[in-house]
Write a protein that holds these residues in place. Structure first.
Motif, PDB file in Angstrom:
ATOM      1  N   UNK A 105       0.873  -1.173   0.000  1.00 37.86           N
ATOM      2  CA  UNK A 105       0.000   0.000   0.000  1.00 37.86           C
ATOM      3  C   UNK A 105       0.910   1.223   0.000  1.00 37.86           C
ATOM      4  N   UNK A 106       0.879   1.972  -1.094  1.00 36.47           N
ATOM      5  CA  UNK A 106       1.785   3.104  -1.290  1.00 36.47           C
ATOM      6  C   UNK A 106       0.983   4.382  -1.384  1.00 36.47           C
ATOM      7  N   UNK A 107       1.466   5.435  -0.714  1.00 31.81           N
ATOM      8  CA  UNK A 107       0.840   6.753  -0.773  1.00 31.81           C
ATOM      9  C   UNK A 107       1.927   7.795  -1.006  1.00 31.81           C
ATOM     10  N   UNK A 108       1.719   8.668  -1.967  1.00 30.64           N
ATOM     11  CA  UNK A 108       2.617   9.797  -2.196  1.00 30.64           C
ATOM     12  C   UNK A 108       1.826  11.083  -2.092  1.00 30.64           C
ATOM     13  N   UNK A 109       2.312  11.990  -1.227  1.00 31.18           N
ATOM     14  CA  UNK A 109       1.683  13.285  -1.063  1.00 31.18           C
ATOM     15  C   UNK A 109       2.625  14.338  -1.633  1.00 31.18           C
ATOM     16  N   UNK A 110       2.329  14.918  -2.780  1.00 30.20           N
ATOM     17  CA  UNK A 110       3.239  15.868  -3.418  1.00 30.20           C
ATOM     18  C   UNK A 110       3.676  16.981  -2.462  1.00 30.20           C
ATOM     19  N   UNK A 111       4.975  17.133  -2.319  1.00 22.07           N
ATOM     20  CA  UNK A 111       5.516  18.156  -1.438  1.00 22.07           C
ATOM     21  C   UNK A 111       5.555  17.778   0.020  1.00 22.07           C
ATOM     22  N   UNK A 112       5.057  16.587   0.378  1.00 21.59           N
ATOM     23  CA  UNK A 112       4.990  16.204   1.794  1.00 21.59           C
ATOM     24  C   UNK A 112       5.451  14.771   2.049  1.00 21.59           C
ATOM     25  N   UNK A 113       6.205  14.175   1.153  1.00 16.88           N
ATOM     26  CA  UNK A 113       6.687  12.820   1.385  1.00 16.88           C
ATOM     27  C   UNK A 113       5.654  11.773   1.058  1.00 16.88           C
ATOM     28  N   UNK A 114       5.757  10.618   1.752  1.00 14.45           N
ATOM     29  CA  UNK A 114       4.833   9.535   1.462  1.00 14.45           C
ATOM     30  C   UNK A 114       4.976   8.389   2.436  1.00 14.45           C
ATOM     31  N   UNK A 115       4.377   7.250   2.078  1.00 15.46           N
ATOM     32  CA  UNK A 115       4.440   6.073   2.943  1.00 15.46           C
ATOM     33  C   UNK A 115       4.348   4.809   2.101  1.00 15.46           C
ATOM     34  N   UNK A 116       4.885   3.726   2.640  1.00 13.32           N
ATOM     35  CA  UNK A 116       4.808   2.410   1.996  1.00 13.32           C
ATOM     36  C   UNK A 116       4.552   1.366   3.064  1.00 13.32           C
ATOM     37  N   UNK A 117       3.468   0.616   2.923  1.00 10.13           N
ATOM     38  CA  UNK A 117       3.186  -0.536   3.773  1.00 10.13           C
ATOM     39  C   UNK A 117       3.430  -1.788   2.952  1.00 10.13           C
ATOM     40  N   UNK A 118       4.026  -2.800   3.565  1.00 10.91           N
ATOM     41  CA  UNK A 118       4.223  -4.061   2.853  1.00 10.91           C
ATOM     42  C   UNK A 118       4.346  -5.200   3.846  1.00 10.91           C
ATOM     43  N   UNK A 119       4.100  -6.401   3.358  1.00  7.26           N
ATOM     44  CA  UNK A 119       4.250  -7.606   4.165  1.00  7.26           C
ATOM     45  C   UNK A 119       5.313  -8.495   3.539  1.00  7.26           C
ATOM     46  N   UNK A 120       5.901  -9.344   4.360  1.00 10.71           N
ATOM     47  CA  UNK A 120       6.909 -10.255   3.827  1.00 10.71           C
ATOM     48  C   UNK A 120       7.191 -11.358   4.838  1.00 10.71           C
ATOM     49  N   UNK A 121       7.562 -12.509   4.323  1.00 12.70           N
ATOM     50  CA  UNK A 121       8.028 -13.607   5.170  1.00 12.70           C
ATOM     51  C   UNK A 121       9.531 -13.473   5.331  1.00 12.70           C
ATOM     52  N   UNK A 122       9.999 -13.429   6.580  1.00 15.58           N
ATOM     53  CA  UNK A 122      11.415 -13.212   6.850  1.00 15.58           C
ATOM     54  C   UNK A 122      12.021 -14.419   7.560  1.00 15.58           C
ATOM     55  N   UNK A 123      13.258 -14.796   7.183  1.00 15.77           N
ATOM     56  CA  UNK A 123      13.945 -15.905   7.857  1.00 15.77           C
ATOM     57  C   UNK A 123      14.481 -15.457   9.216  1.00 15.77           C
ATOM     58  N   UNK A 124      15.030 -16.367  10.009  1.00 13.06           N
ATOM     59  CA  UNK A 124      15.612 -15.973  11.295  1.00 13.06           C
ATOM     60  C   UNK A 124      16.686 -14.905  11.098  1.00 13.06           C
ATOM     61  N   UNK A 125      16.660 -13.872  11.949  1.00 14.91           N
ATOM     62  CA  UNK A 125      17.638 -12.794  11.869  1.00 14.91           C
ATOM     63  C   UNK A 125      17.505 -11.905  13.088  1.00 14.91           C
ATOM     64  N   UNK A 126      18.544 -11.138  13.377  1.00 12.63           N
ATOM     65  CA  UNK A 126      18.549 -10.175  14.479  1.00 12.63           C
ATOM     66  C   UNK A 126      18.106 -10.813  15.794  1.00 12.63           C
ATOM     67  N   UNK A 127      18.442 -12.083  15.991  1.00  9.99           N
ATOM     68  CA  UNK A 127      18.084 -12.764  17.225  1.00  9.99           C
ATOM     69  C   UNK A 127      16.662 -13.249  17.278  1.00  9.99           C
ATOM     70  N   UNK A 128      15.943 -13.196  16.144  1.00  9.99           N
ATOM     71  CA  UNK A 128      14.553 -13.617  16.080  1.00  9.99           C
ATOM     72  C   UNK A 128      14.433 -14.832  15.171  1.00  9.99           C
ATOM     73  N   UNK A 129      13.391 -15.640  15.415  1.00 12.57           N
ATOM     74  CA  UNK A 129      13.114 -16.756  14.532  1.00 12.57           C
ATOM     75  C   UNK A 129      12.427 -16.286  13.257  1.00 12.57           C
ATOM     76  N   UNK A 130      12.124 -17.220  12.359  1.00 15.54           N
ATOM     77  CA  UNK A 130      11.396 -16.891  11.134  1.00 15.54           C
ATOM     78  C   UNK A 130      10.073 -16.224  11.491  1.00 15.54           C
ATOM     79  N   UNK A 131       9.706 -15.192  10.742  1.00 12.20           N
ATOM     80  CA  UNK A 131       8.533 -14.404  11.123  1.00 12.20           C
ATOM     81  C   UNK A 131       7.837 -13.814   9.907  1.00 12.20           C
ATOM     82  N   UNK A 132       6.582 -13.486  10.110  1.00 13.60           N
ATOM     83  CA  UNK A 132       5.813 -12.716   9.129  1.00 13.60           C
ATOM     84  C   UNK A 132       5.928 -11.253   9.519  1.00 13.60           C
ATOM     85  N   UNK A 133       6.461 -10.424   8.611  1.00 11.09           N
ATOM     86  CA  UNK A 133       6.654  -9.015   8.892  1.00 11.09           C
ATOM     87  C   UNK A 133       5.545  -8.198   8.233  1.00 11.09           C
ATOM     88  N   UNK A 134       5.043  -7.200   8.971  1.00 14.92           N
ATOM     89  CA  UNK A 134       4.168  -6.179   8.409  1.00 14.92           C
ATOM     90  C   UNK A 134       4.838  -4.842   8.699  1.00 14.92           C
TER      91      UNK A 134
END
Length: 316
Positions: free
Chosen positions: A219-248
């Motif tokens: 989900x992407x939003x661009x506001x001209x002159x004011x930046x924007x945002x990006x939402x996304x999901x992904x399946x991530x493997x173990x990392x940073x001391x965490x097990x495999x996880x679903x990221x939002x």
């Protein structure tokens, strides 16, 4: 869509229909970026204060898949609609079937006017070597075009939705090496000065970084002159001391590039939930980090080191 005046159209009939489909730029996500930063969840590492923010790198990198669909659509539209239509009536224009000399696929495009500058379209392919084979729909959708002062559709602007079917495309010659699955886009890009919204669902597509078949939402939003945002999901493997996880992930940025990512993680084994928050400055350097599973690893002061001082988590 509002229209101003009642001047006669400056477009010929074919161009009216040509502007009834989205272009690459209609659904392209623009995220603040610097060169050489493509990186996915699979290669995400522990953030380090004073170095390039890992979540900024990730956010910029994942736009590759979203924009890959936009590029595919843009190239298909450009290649097919450069020809004159083979048949045109008051409400429908048809291009093809035809193919470039080196293209093994014969293409046919049908664009129908179903309302005031509202169009339905489908791009179909057929093996050029088998003219009797059925046509396969690769791209189809609906586009409500923005209207200019003469009442004509504006190229590349409007709102609508479409489905891009790489699996259907791969029943045609030559099979694509990277693309597979389907992508469904919903978008709104009324003008250069208006907010742009793009939502996309990718299903059973290939992740180039590891060859796995994944589902990803954006989900992407661009506001001209004011930046924007990006939402996304992904399946991530173990990392940073965490097990495999679903990221939002929800990432936001200001016009100058400074931004923030807030991440919800659903860990698979053992089942648990966690959050990650990181901020970066206008040079994309990490200034703030907080990890719910290891509070000793954090740094920075949220109130002074973050462009956005409160967390916002994705609803995806």
């Amino acid at each position: 869509m509002a229209t101003l005046g009642c001047q006669p159209s400056k477009l010929d009939e074919a161009d009216q229909f040509r502007r009834g489909v989205p272009r690459q730029e209609t659904v392209t996500a623009e995220v603040p970026s610097t060169s050489g930063q493509a990186q996915r969840v699979e290669s995400q590492t522990q953030a380090i204060r004073g170095q390039r923010a890992g979540m900024f790198v990730l956010t910029a990198g994942v736009t590759t898949m979203l924009n890959g669909g936009a590029i595919f659509v843009g190239l298909l539209v450009k290649e097919v609609l450069k020809y004159p239509p083979s048949n045109i009536t008051e409400d429908t224009a048809v291009w093809g079937p035809f193919a470039d000399d080196l293209d093994p696929v014969a293409w046919k495009v049908t664009i129908s006017r179903v309302g005031t500058q509202k169009y339905q379209y489908k791009f179909e392919g057929q093996p050029k070597s088998n003219p009797g084979a059925p046509f396969v729909t690769v791209l189809s959708g609906t586009h409500q075009a923005t209207i200019d002062g003469e009442g004509d559709p504006v190229e590349g602007f409007g709102e609508g939705s479409f489905t891009l079917d790489w699996d259907a495309r791969n029943t045609l010659p030559v099979v694509l090496k990277k693309e597979q699955g389907k992508a469904t886009y919903d978008y709104s890009r009324p003008s250069l000065l208006a907010q742009t919204n793009v939502k996309a669902q990718f299903r059973k597509v290939k992740d180039d970084s590891n060859g796995k078949i994944v589902d990803v939402d954006y989900a992407y939003v661009k506001q001209p002159g004011h930046g924007g945002s990006m939402d996304f999901t992904s399946d991530a493997p173990p990392q940073m001391g965490m097990g495999a996880a679903k990221w939002a992930v929800r990432s936001r940025w200001q016009k100058g590039g400074a931004g923030r990512s807030d991440v919800k993680m659903n860990v698979q084994n053992p089942p648990a939930s966690a959050t990650l928050n990181e901020c970066w400055n206008s040079t994309f350097v990490s200034t703030y980090l907080k990890q719910s599973w290891d509070m000793t690893a954090g740094y920075g002061v949220e109130a002074t080191d973050c462009a956005f001082t409160t967390a916002e988590y994705s609803n995806l």
